[in-house]
Design an enzyme around this catalytic site. Structure first.
Site, PDB file in Angstrom:
ATOM      1  N   GLU A  58       0.743  -1.157  -0.006  1.00 57.06           N
ATOM      2  CA  GLU A  58       0.029  -0.030   0.004  1.00 57.06           C
ATOM      3  C   GLU A  58       0.788   1.373   0.117  1.00 57.06           C
ATOM      4  O   GLU A  58       0.744   2.268  -0.925  1.00 57.06           O
ATOM      5  CB  GLU A  58      -0.944   0.128   1.240  1.00 57.06           C
ATOM      6  CG  GLU A  58      -1.788  -1.078   1.238  1.00 57.06           C
ATOM      7  CD  GLU A  58      -1.375  -2.151   2.228  1.00 57.06           C
ATOM      8  OE1 GLU A  58      -2.052  -3.030   3.045  1.00 57.06           O
ATOM      9  OE2 GLU A  58      -0.147  -2.341   2.068  1.00 57.06           O
ATOM     10  N   CYS A  89      -0.238   1.307   7.344  1.00 54.72           N
ATOM     11  CA  CYS A  89      -0.821   1.687   5.872  1.00 54.72           C
ATOM     12  C   CYS A  89      -2.195   2.569   6.104  1.00 54.72           C
ATOM     13  O   CYS A  89      -2.483   2.911   5.171  1.00 54.72           O
ATOM     14  CB  CYS A  89      -0.950   0.016   5.124  1.00 54.72           C
ATOM     15  SG  CYS A  89       0.670  -0.298   4.831  1.00 54.72           S
TER      16      CYS A  89
END
Length: 153
Positions: A58, A89
């Site tokens: 991510e 993330c």
């Protein structure tokens, strides 16, 4: 409510996860999608390769998309990821102002969206995307299970 899923984007994230597994990384893949449905960036985990604990799929995809868009914010962009994002993330997703988060498998041990820290539910969270869990969940789970079974083998 049926999520507005764009065809093919989770499949690309799953392919990034498979490529990560081939590199010996935990198989997680992520794809950032522009408002017009085009792919801006995609990535798989590279924590071992880069010797960088922040090199999650991510984060790498968000960094690449921000560079491509020449902005620290990805307003109206969507993120497809094969595993529920961890707290780090999830915070990056919030700071980037991602519009929608689609993820595959839940992560009861390390998740930060609907498990664990639940970053988007905290009063200090700057931005909360629309969250659509379970997209491509079966395939994402199979990739993860196969990876860890091989490691334990």
């Amino acid at each position: 409510m049926t999520p507005p899923v764009k065809p093919g984007h989770m499949e690309l994230a799953l392919e990034e996860a498979r490529l990560a597994a081939g590199r010996g990384e935990v198989p997680v893949g992520a794809v950032v999608v522009a408002p017009d449905g085009s792919v801006v960036a995609s990535a798989g985990n590279r924590t071992r390769e880069f010797s960088d604990p922040t090199a999650h799929a991510e984060v790498l995809a968000i960094r690449a998309a921000c560079r491509a868009m020449q902005s620290e914010r990805l307003l109206d962009h969507d993120l497809y990821v094969t595993l529920e994002p961890c707290p780090m993330c999830a915070a990056a997703i919030s700071f980037a102002r991602i519009r929608r988060l689609y993820y595959g498998a839940a992560d009861p041990k390390g998740g930060g969206v609907e498990q664990g820290a639940r970053v988007f539910s905290q009063p200090t969270c700057h931005h909360t995307p629309d969250v659509y869990p379970g997209i491509g969940e079966n395939e994402a789970s199979l990739i993860l299970k196969a990876f860890f079974a091989e490691r334990r083998g």
